[in-house]
Design a protein around this motif. Structure first.
Motif, PDB file in Angstrom:
ATOM      1  N   MET A 108      -6.527   2.439   5.363  1.00 21.17           N
ATOM      2  CA  MET A 108      -6.537   1.680   4.092  1.00 21.17           C
ATOM      3  C   MET A 108      -6.189   2.898   2.221  1.00 21.17           C
ATOM      4  SD  MET A 108     -10.513   1.350   2.972  1.00 21.17           S
ATOM      5  CE  MET A 108     -10.757   3.794   2.693  1.00 21.17           C
ATOM      6  N   ILE A 109      -6.344   3.772   2.800  1.00 22.47           N
ATOM      7  CA  ILE A 109      -5.343   5.109   2.377  1.00 22.47           C
ATOM      8  C   ILE A 109      -4.465   4.777   1.866  1.00 22.47           C
ATOM      9  CG2 ILE A 109      -5.455   7.262   1.678  1.00 22.47           C
ATOM     10  CD1 ILE A 109      -7.931   7.721   2.738  1.00 22.47           C
ATOM     11  N   ILE A 140       0.552   2.827  -1.352  1.00 22.53           N
ATOM     12  CA  ILE A 140       1.614   1.979  -1.325  1.00 22.53           C
ATOM     13  C   ILE A 140       1.896   0.700  -1.718  1.00 22.53           C
ATOM     14  CG2 ILE A 140       3.327  -0.072   0.502  1.00 22.53           C
ATOM     15  CD1 ILE A 140       2.540   1.990   2.939  1.00 22.53           C
ATOM     16  N   GLU A 141       0.677   0.065  -2.597  1.00 21.97           N
ATOM     17  CA  GLU A 141       0.962  -0.745  -3.278  1.00 21.97           C
ATOM     18  C   GLU A 141       0.921   0.169  -4.792  1.00 21.97           C
ATOM     19  OE1 GLU A 141      -2.898  -1.976  -2.916  1.00 21.97           O
ATOM     20  OE2 GLU A 141      -2.489  -3.481  -1.275  1.00 21.97           O
ATOM     21  N   SER A 142       0.076   1.438  -4.570  1.00 25.33           N
ATOM     22  CA  SER A 142       0.326   2.538  -6.342  1.00 25.33           C
ATOM     23  C   SER A 142       1.707   2.399  -6.659  1.00 25.33           C
ATOM     24  CB  SER A 142      -0.626   3.177  -6.073  1.00 25.33           C
ATOM     25  OG  SER A 142       0.265   4.326  -5.243  1.00 25.33           O
ATOM     26  N   GLN A 143       2.696   3.163  -5.824  1.00 27.11           N
ATOM     27  CA  GLN A 143       3.611   2.707  -5.411  1.00 27.11           C
ATOM     28  C   GLN A 143       4.231   1.730  -5.803  1.00 27.11           C
ATOM     29  OE1 GLN A 143       4.690   6.375  -5.895  1.00 27.11           O
ATOM     30  NE2 GLN A 143       2.695   6.314  -5.190  1.00 27.11           N
ATOM     31  N   LEU A 190       7.385  -1.154 -10.704  1.00 28.52           N
ATOM     32  CA  LEU A 190       7.374  -2.212 -11.638  1.00 28.52           C
ATOM     33  C   LEU A 190       6.920  -2.034 -13.205  1.00 28.52           C
ATOM     34  CD1 LEU A 190       6.366  -4.900  -9.651  1.00 28.52           C
ATOM     35  CD2 LEU A 190       8.527  -4.563  -9.525  1.00 28.52           C
ATOM     36  N   ASN A 191       5.933  -0.858 -13.140  1.00 31.66           N
ATOM     37  CA  ASN A 191       5.345  -0.687 -14.379  1.00 31.66           C
ATOM     38  C   ASN A 191       5.200   0.844 -14.371  1.00 31.66           C
ATOM     39  OD1 ASN A 191       4.433  -3.044 -14.945  1.00 31.66           O
ATOM     40  ND2 ASN A 191       3.682  -3.274 -13.273  1.00 31.66           N
ATOM     41  N   PRO A 192       6.324   1.881 -14.410  1.00 37.86           N
ATOM     42  CA  PRO A 192       6.135   2.966 -14.636  1.00 37.86           C
ATOM     43  C   PRO A 192       5.060   3.714 -15.948  1.00 37.86           C
ATOM     44  CG  PRO A 192       8.842   2.230 -14.923  1.00 37.86           C
ATOM     45  CD  PRO A 192       7.222   0.844 -14.835  1.00 37.86           C
ATOM     46  N   ALA A 193       5.366   2.762 -16.244  1.00 35.09           N
ATOM     47  CA  ALA A 193       4.357   3.350 -17.468  1.00 35.09           C
ATOM     48  C   ALA A 193       2.837   3.654 -17.056  1.00 35.09           C
ATOM     49  CB  ALA A 193       4.338   2.970 -19.448  1.00 35.09           C
ATOM     50  N   GLY A 199       1.477   4.516 -14.521  1.00 33.95           N
ATOM     51  CA  GLY A 199       1.495   5.428 -12.857  1.00 33.95           C
ATOM     52  C   GLY A 199       1.569   5.327 -12.058  1.00 33.95           C
ATOM     53  N   GLY A 200       1.145   6.332 -10.806  1.00 36.57           N
ATOM     54  CA  GLY A 200       0.114   6.048  -9.578  1.00 36.57           C
ATOM     55  C   GLY A 200      -0.161   6.970  -8.792  1.00 36.57           C
ATOM     56  N   PHE A 201      -0.908   6.934  -7.767  1.00 39.98           N
ATOM     57  CA  PHE A 201      -1.116   8.607  -7.537  1.00 39.98           C
ATOM     58  C   PHE A 201      -0.469   9.835  -7.117  1.00 39.98           C
ATOM     59  CE2 PHE A 201      -3.778   4.843  -4.843  1.00 39.98           C
ATOM     60  CZ  PHE A 201      -4.610   5.130  -5.186  1.00 39.98           C
ATOM     61  N   GLY A 202       1.224   9.396  -7.679  1.00 38.14           N
ATOM     62  CA  GLY A 202       2.303  10.412  -7.336  1.00 38.14           C
ATOM     63  C   GLY A 202       2.252  10.352  -6.021  1.00 38.14           C
TER      64      GLY A 202
END
Length: 229
Positions: free
Chosen positions: A202-203, A208-211, A216-219, A221-224
């Motif tokens: 799940m994590i 992966i989805e956050s990356q 697609l939308n750098p502004a 961000g994500g989980f890093g």
């Protein structure tokens, strides 16, 4: 452990749950009950497969493929799961079964293109009405309808594990307002390293989805960088 003993354990857990008052004790009993029910379902599925092989002369051996990907939604009365399986509409009616408990479900699809498929979702966020839950087989999809015990109750997540993840995230974010993304990364690392296989899946999926979203939308961000995750 024999199925009969596991069923006796489930009955005892249920009796103790009726007497338990502490939320912590109820949580531990609920988890133990769900685990015993999962073992019962797994043993019953194995027995069913063994019976099928014996009926067919034992010349066909199929392996159970565990499903981990599904979508879900909800209405006032139901929580709905959608599992994509190519060609599942061609299976016999009795080949697609779902076993329910008040806080879990186990889907089993037998002999789909020579393979068996299974999906287990344990520790549902709230109790479901087992008697009024059901499934539908559609084109390339199995839809499972979990009847809410409390109609109108909103499920912000599907399982209590996801709820704890969200609560930990909110707690750590509140403590570290200057670097909320870093706090979230630390939470994800801790839960990944200490979680079971389903929690890790799940994590990892969320990361992966956050990356993908960050690319697609750098502004946004994500989980890093989660290191080994």
């Amino acid at each position: 452990m024999p199925v009969e003993q596991l069923k006796a354990d489930v009955a005892e857990f249920a009796a103790l749950l009726e007497q338990a008052k502490s939320a912590r004790v109820r949580g531990a009993l609920t988890q133990a009950k769900a685990e015993a029910e999962r073992e019962i379902n797994n043993l019953e599925i194995k027995a069913c497969l063994a019976a099928e092989r014996q009926t067919s002369g034992g010349d066909t051996k199929r392996y159970l493929h565990e499903l981990t990907d599904y979508g879900w939604d909800q209405s006032v009365k139901f929580v709905k799961l959608f599992i994509t399986l190519d060609g599942v509409q061609n299976c016999a009616e009795e080949a697609v079964t779902v076993n329910y408990t008040d806080h879990s479900l186990q889907l089993h699809v037998s002999n789909l293109n020579g393979k068996d498929f299974g999906l287990s979702v344990n520790n549902l966020l709230y109790a479901i009405d087992v008697a009024n839950s059901y499934r539908k087989v559609k084109t390339d999809m199995v839809a499972i309808y979990l009847k809410k015990v409390e109609e109108g109750q909103n499920w912000d997540v599907l399982t209590s594990i996801q709820k704890r993840l969200k609560q930990k995230q909110d707690s750590e974010m509140a403590k570290d307002t200057e670097n909320p993304e870093g706090a979230l990364v630390n939470i994800m690392k801790k839960m990944y390293n200490s979680g079971d296989s389903k929690t890790k899946q799940m994590i990892a999926k969320a990361w992966i989805e956050s990356q993908d979203k960050a690319r697609l939308n750098p502004a946004e961000g994500g989980f890093g960088n989660l290191g080994d995750l």
